[in-house]
Scaffold this motif. Structure first.
Motif, PDB file in Angstrom:
ATOM      1  N   LYS A   1      39.897  37.060  25.696  1.00 17.10           N
ATOM      2  CA  LYS A   1      38.693  37.874  25.899  1.00 17.10           C
ATOM      3  C   LYS A   1      38.936  38.930  26.967  1.00 17.10           C
ATOM      4  CE  LYS A   1      35.184  34.504  24.573  1.00 17.10           C
ATOM      5  NZ  LYS A   1      34.083  33.654  25.063  1.00 17.10           N
TER       6      LYS A   1
ATOM      7  N   ASP B   1      29.157  34.128  41.406  1.00 19.27           N
ATOM      8  CA  ASP B   1      28.371  33.829  40.222  1.00 19.27           C
ATOM      9  C   ASP B   1      29.171  34.314  39.011  1.00 19.27           C
ATOM     10  OD1 ASP B   1      26.588  33.744  38.099  1.00 19.27           O
ATOM     11  OD2 ASP B   1      24.887  34.373  39.313  1.00 19.27           O
ATOM     12  N   VAL B   2      29.583  33.381  38.178  1.00 22.16           N
ATOM     13  CA  VAL B   2      30.456  33.690  37.051  1.00 22.16           C
ATOM     14  C   VAL B   2      29.776  34.653  36.079  1.00 22.16           C
ATOM     15  CG1 VAL B   2      31.664  32.686  35.079  1.00 22.16           C
ATOM     16  CG2 VAL B   2      31.739  31.552  37.285  1.00 22.16           C
ATOM     17  N   ALA B   3      28.506  34.468  35.818  1.00 23.18           N
ATOM     18  CA  ALA B   3      27.794  35.359  34.894  1.00 23.18           C
ATOM     19  C   ALA B   3      27.754  36.781  35.444  1.00 23.18           C
ATOM     20  CB  ALA B   3      26.381  34.847  34.642  1.00 23.18           C
ATOM     21  N   LYS B   4      27.518  36.920  36.739  1.00 21.08           N
ATOM     22  CA  LYS B   4      27.480  38.249  37.345  1.00 21.08           C
ATOM     23  C   LYS B   4      28.868  38.880  37.343  1.00 21.08           C
ATOM     24  CE  LYS B   4      23.417  37.704  40.224  1.00 21.08           C
ATOM     25  NZ  LYS B   4      22.892  37.660  41.584  1.00 21.08           N
TER      26      LYS B   4
ATOM     27  N   LYS C   1      31.199  38.337  35.098  1.00 21.38           N
ATOM     28  CA  LYS C   1      31.442  38.768  33.720  1.00 21.38           C
ATOM     29  C   LYS C   1      30.685  40.062  33.438  1.00 21.38           C
ATOM     30  CE  LYS C   1      31.096  37.336  28.914  1.00 21.38           C
ATOM     31  NZ  LYS C   1      30.586  36.320  28.004  1.00 21.38           N
ATOM     32  N   ARG C   2      29.451  40.109  33.880  1.00 16.85           N
ATOM     33  CA  ARG C   2      28.645  41.321  33.689  1.00 16.85           C
ATOM     34  C   ARG C   2      29.288  42.508  34.398  1.00 16.85           C
ATOM     35  NH1 ARG C   2      23.994  43.459  32.101  1.00 16.85           N
ATOM     36  NH2 ARG C   2      22.793  44.795  33.483  1.00 16.85           N
TER      37      ARG C   2
ATOM     38  N   ILE D   1      36.757  39.506  33.937  1.00 16.58           N
ATOM     39  CA  ILE D   1      36.360  38.822  32.701  1.00 16.58           C
ATOM     40  C   ILE D   1      37.184  37.559  32.507  1.00 16.58           C
ATOM     41  CG2 ILE D   1      36.312  39.016  30.181  1.00 16.58           C
ATOM     42  CD1 ILE D   1      35.359  41.896  30.560  1.00 16.58           C
TER      43      ILE D   1
ATOM     44  N   ALA E   1      35.778  35.040  34.912  1.00 17.25           N
ATOM     45  CA  ALA E   1      34.448  34.565  34.536  1.00 17.25           C
ATOM     46  C   ALA E   1      34.461  33.684  33.299  1.00 17.25           C
ATOM     47  CB  ALA E   1      33.515  35.757  34.311  1.00 17.25           C
ATOM     48  N   THR E   2      35.288  34.033  32.308  1.00 21.58           N
ATOM     49  CA  THR E   2      35.252  33.305  31.040  1.00 21.58           C
ATOM     50  C   THR E   2      36.348  32.252  30.916  1.00 21.58           C
ATOM     51  OG1 THR E   2      36.698  34.889  29.899  1.00 21.58           O
ATOM     52  CG2 THR E   2      34.311  35.330  29.847  1.00 21.58           C
TER      53      THR E   2
ATOM     54  N   GLU F   1      21.317  44.132  39.948  1.00 20.19           N
ATOM     55  CA  GLU F   1      22.168  44.426  38.790  1.00 20.19           C
ATOM     56  C   GLU F   1      23.438  45.171  39.190  1.00 20.19           C
ATOM     57  OE1 GLU F   1      21.716  43.973  35.428  1.00 20.19           O
ATOM     58  OE2 GLU F   1      19.823  42.937  35.591  1.00 20.19           O
TER      59      GLU F   1
END
Length: 184
Positions: free
Chosen positions: A181, A113-116, A118-119, A172, A175-176, A101
């Motif tokens: 955003k 990793d796009v999700a990571k 963004k997180r 962000i 990632a998005t 995490e």
């Protein structure tokens, strides 16, 4: 008795310093989505500016203020001890966050990793929001005591907050793919 003019000035300086994060997030509108070079360069730049401002501006100002209250020797000791206690606290927090995490852990791979990512941007925004409370408090209180000192601290915090906006908006945006955003 409190001077209402000082209160308004302190509030405006604090607002200026706090909203400077938004100035940094404007860079998302200039970002090319999908550009790893831009992502790496902007994050490196923002980290460098934040470290520079912390060490050159904020550290020296806090040492001066603490020295004026506690004397040069004790003020210097308190300033340096607070600096290293802050490092220790962040280190402890960093160790408590699981490695999968933790955005500070190095994850090897060909693609991000796009999700990571963004997180990471969202978690950075949360961390910045939490740390902006004491910055705002310090800006407000210093402006109430001495408007000239308040201006100096507000400018230092504002310069520090601009790259914070970059460090949130660019990941962000990457990632998005959404500049809106990223700015928000």
């Amino acid at each position: 008795m409190l001077n209402s003019q000082n209160i308004w000035m302190a509030l405006l300086l604090t607002l200026f310093a706090g909203l400077s994060t938004g100035i940094g997030s404007v860079i998302a509108f200039f970002a090319k989505t999908g550009g790893k070079k831009f992502l790496a360069t902007s994050l490196g730049f923002s980290a460098g500016v934040m470290i520079y401002v912390s060490m050159v501006e904020i550290f020296s100002k806090s040492k001066d203020v603490l020295s004026s209250v506690y004397g040069y020797k004790n003020g210097s000791i308190i300033c340096v001890a607070s600096f290293f206690l802050g490092i220790l606290l962040i280190g402890i927090i960093d160790k408590l966050v699981p490695s999968y995490e933790n955005p500070h852990e190095i994850h090897r791979g060909k693609d991000l990793d796009v999700a990571k990512l963004k997180r990471m941007g969202v978690m950075t925004a949360v961390a910045i929001a939490i740390h902006n409370f004491p910055e705002g408090f310090a800006t407000f209180m210093s402006a109430m005591q001495d408007p000239k000192l308040g201006i100096a601290i507000a400018v230092a915090v504002a310069v520090h907050n601009i790259p914070e906006g970059i460090s949130v908006s660019v990941p962000i945006c990457y990632a998005t793919g959404s500049k809106k955003k990223a700015f928000m």
